[in-house]
Design a protein around this motif. Structure first.
Motif, PDB file in Angstrom:
ATOM      1  N   GLN A  59      49.808   6.035  23.161  1.00  0.00           N
ATOM      2  CA  GLN A  59      50.716   5.916  22.026  1.00  0.00           C
ATOM      3  C   GLN A  59      51.819   6.970  22.097  1.00  0.00           C
ATOM      4  OE1 GLN A  59      47.895   6.266  18.825  1.00  0.00           O
ATOM      5  NE2 GLN A  59      47.426   4.080  18.787  1.00  0.00           N
ATOM      6  N   ARG A  72      54.341   5.963  24.794  1.00  0.00           N
ATOM      7  CA  ARG A  72      55.206   4.890  24.320  1.00  0.00           C
ATOM      8  C   ARG A  72      56.238   5.426  23.329  1.00  0.00           C
ATOM      9  NH1 ARG A  72      52.482  -0.245  21.690  1.00  0.00           N
ATOM     10  NH2 ARG A  72      51.537   1.403  20.442  1.00  0.00           N
ATOM     11  N   MET A 111      48.473  -2.708  28.043  1.00  0.00           N
ATOM     12  CA  MET A 111      49.746  -3.234  28.525  1.00  0.00           C
ATOM     13  C   MET A 111      49.795  -4.752  28.424  1.00  0.00           C
ATOM     14  SD  MET A 111      50.598  -0.796  31.821  1.00  0.00           S
ATOM     15  CE  MET A 111      52.173  -1.609  32.145  1.00  0.00           C
ATOM     16  N   ASP A 116      50.433  -5.494  24.730  1.00  0.00           N
ATOM     17  CA  ASP A 116      51.719  -5.041  24.212  1.00  0.00           C
ATOM     18  C   ASP A 116      52.716  -4.857  25.363  1.00  0.00           C
ATOM     19  OD1 ASP A 116      53.873  -3.897  22.989  1.00  0.00           O
ATOM     20  OD2 ASP A 116      52.830  -2.112  22.271  1.00  0.00           O
ATOM     21  N   PRO A 117      53.562  -5.869  25.626  1.00  0.00           N
ATOM     22  CA  PRO A 117      54.522  -5.778  26.736  1.00  0.00           C
ATOM     23  C   PRO A 117      55.524  -4.636  26.602  1.00  0.00           C
ATOM     24  CG  PRO A 117      54.303  -8.044  25.957  1.00  0.00           C
ATOM     25  CD  PRO A 117      53.609  -7.169  24.955  1.00  0.00           C
ATOM     26  N   THR A 118      55.689  -4.074  25.397  1.00  0.00           N
ATOM     27  CA  THR A 118      56.621  -2.958  25.234  1.00  0.00           C
ATOM     28  C   THR A 118      56.050  -1.644  25.776  1.00  0.00           C
ATOM     29  OG1 THR A 118      55.840  -2.332  23.013  1.00  0.00           O
ATOM     30  CG2 THR A 118      57.519  -4.052  23.150  1.00  0.00           C
ATOM     31  N   LEU A 119      54.755  -1.645  26.094  1.00  0.00           N
ATOM     32  CA  LEU A 119      54.139  -0.449  26.685  1.00  0.00           C
ATOM     33  C   LEU A 119      54.430  -0.477  28.183  1.00  0.00           C
ATOM     34  CD1 LEU A 119      52.317   2.016  26.036  1.00  0.00           C
ATOM     35  CD2 LEU A 119      50.354   0.587  26.618  1.00  0.00           C
ATOM     36  N   ASP A 120      55.633  -0.080  28.532  1.00  0.00           N
ATOM     37  CA  ASP A 120      56.125  -0.227  29.908  1.00  0.00           C
ATOM     38  C   ASP A 120      55.901   1.068  30.685  1.00  0.00           C
ATOM     39  OD1 ASP A 120      57.236  -1.453  32.071  1.00  0.00           O
ATOM     40  OD2 ASP A 120      59.314  -1.242  31.407  1.00  0.00           O
ATOM     41  N   PRO A 170      56.662   6.644  31.603  1.00  0.00           N
ATOM     42  CA  PRO A 170      57.472   5.505  31.162  1.00  0.00           C
ATOM     43  C   PRO A 170      58.401   5.066  32.297  1.00  0.00           C
ATOM     44  CG  PRO A 170      57.437   7.225  29.488  1.00  0.00           C
ATOM     45  CD  PRO A 170      56.831   7.820  30.722  1.00  0.00           C
ATOM     46  N   GLU A 188      61.305   3.896  32.271  1.00  0.00           N
ATOM     47  CA  GLU A 188      62.676   4.377  32.101  1.00  0.00           C
ATOM     48  C   GLU A 188      62.816   5.806  32.608  1.00  0.00           C
ATOM     49  OE1 GLU A 188      66.624   3.692  31.151  1.00  0.00           O
ATOM     50  OE2 GLU A 188      64.925   2.300  31.232  1.00  0.00           O
TER      51      GLU A 188
END
Length: 365
Positions: free
Chosen positions: A77, A80, A98, A101-105, A226, A228
């Motif tokens: 958490q 993210r 993952m 929740d696809p936003t947990l990249d 992450p 990014e």
């Protein structure tokens, strides 16, 4: 005793203080989601290199800051939410999260525990002889968010067994965990090797039960970031993990010095109420198995520190699908290549490993 606040004075003693202002301006402090207490010297595979006598991080423009977490779930958490930069990746927890929740990249970029450091422990007279005997039993875990739960599910799933009738009981660490085992509050405990060693130190006799064959061959600890951050701060991440790789080599080849350096950087971690020799003896016992798990197996075809393989991540997906009872998990995750990356590994390993080993063997604080 030298602390991190004494860093500037330490550089002055080394004749480097003149470069401190420029260095401080460029320093990127990388925050780690830490699920073990920062004062635990099992962290010396990271912290040894923070000491000015080794200085494995700051010259490359990075340093490490610990942010304590109560569980792997909280660590994910925090990753993210951008509150930390890197943290532990336990596939049995990470992959279902993952998939849901696809936003947990997140992407796993460094394998810090290439060997399996999980253990099953029971009382010496326990009828439990194999992992299959865990089915339907009361399993002790450190906390309800601990990886011991998913590890038990993974091993039972490998054997074609269900954990539906298992009861998972949080028994903590050390003396409380030992008392729970001694007093038959639980039938077994599934935990990391260091947790089991701490239980033995408080006087609880344990017998170790073999892990399941397939699971035993899989590494037990990755570090993820992450996606990014991997795109934006590649140079800093290489510097960070190269510092960890150097610290790992150093602590493996001179564990006493690794402990001393950890104590020097984090003086609050030095045990109170007993002599330094007593404390050191305990820590060496706790890390007796862990220090080998930091290093790759001799038969591993890829000896690069931190490297992962597609085959092991496919195995992680299969085991996670079984343990989470989600046959659609592989589909939800998509291409397994997106879950890990070796793109930093060659640069991380671009240092003289022999020189670090020789430094460790000759080192005196």
């Amino acid at each position: 005793m030298l602390t991190r606040r004494d860093f500037g004075r330490g550089l002055g003693a080394l004749g480097l203080a003149g470069g401190l202002p420029a260095l401080a301006q460029k320093l990127r402090v990388m925050k780690v989601a830490n699920t073990a207490a920062v004062n635990d010297p099992q962290q010396c595979f990271v912290t040894a290199g923070q000491h000015p006598k080794l200085d494995f991080y700051k010259p490359a423009g990075v340093d490490v800051e610990y942010v304590n977490m109560s569980s792997m779930t909280q660590a994910l958490q925090s990753l993210r939410g951008g509150h930390v930069d890197f943290g532990p990746a336990v596939p049995g927890i990470l992959l279902p999260a993952m998939a849901k929740d696809p936003t947990l990249d997140l992407v796993s970029v460094y394998k810090w525990l290439p060997r399996n450091a999980n253990v099953i422990v029971v009382k010496p007279g326990s009828p439990i002889k194999t992992a299959a005997d865990l089915a339907g039993k009361r399993i002790g875990v450190r906390s309800q968010g601990d990886s011991g739960i998913v590890i038990t599910k993974t091993m039972l799933a490998e054997l074609g067994l269900k954990d539906d009738t298992c009861e998972y009981i949080a028994i903590g660490d050390g003396a409380p965990a030992g008392a729970a085992i001694d007093n038959d509050r639980v039938d077994a405990m599934v935990a990391f090797d260091t947790a089991a060693a701490r239980i033995e130190l408080v006087g609880t006799a344990l017998r170790y039960v073999p892990l399941t064959p397939k699971f035993a061959q899989v590494g037990s600890g990755w570090i993820c970031v992450p996606r990014e951050l991997l795109k934006k701060e590649r140079k800093n991440l290489v510097a960070l993990f190269q510092g960890i790789a150097k610290s790992t080599l150093f602590a493996h080849h001179n564990l006493d010095a690794g402990i001393d350096l950890h104590w020097a950087v984090y003086p609050e971690s030095k045990p109170k109420g007993r002599t330094e020799e007593e404390a050191r003896k305990e820590l060496v016992f706790i890390l007796k198995d862990r220090k080998n798990s930091w290093m790759r197996r001799p038969d591993d075809p890829d000896q690069r520190m931190g490297a992962s393989s597609l085959a092991e991540w496919r195995a992680n997906i299969e085991m996670s699908a079984d343990s989470s009872k989600n046959p659609r998990l592989p589909e939800a995750l998509g291409d397994p290549n997106r879950l890990f990356s070796n793109e930093l590994i060659d640069d991380i390993n671009a240092f003289d490993k022999r020189a670090v080993v020789e430094m460790a063997k000759a080192f005196r604080l």
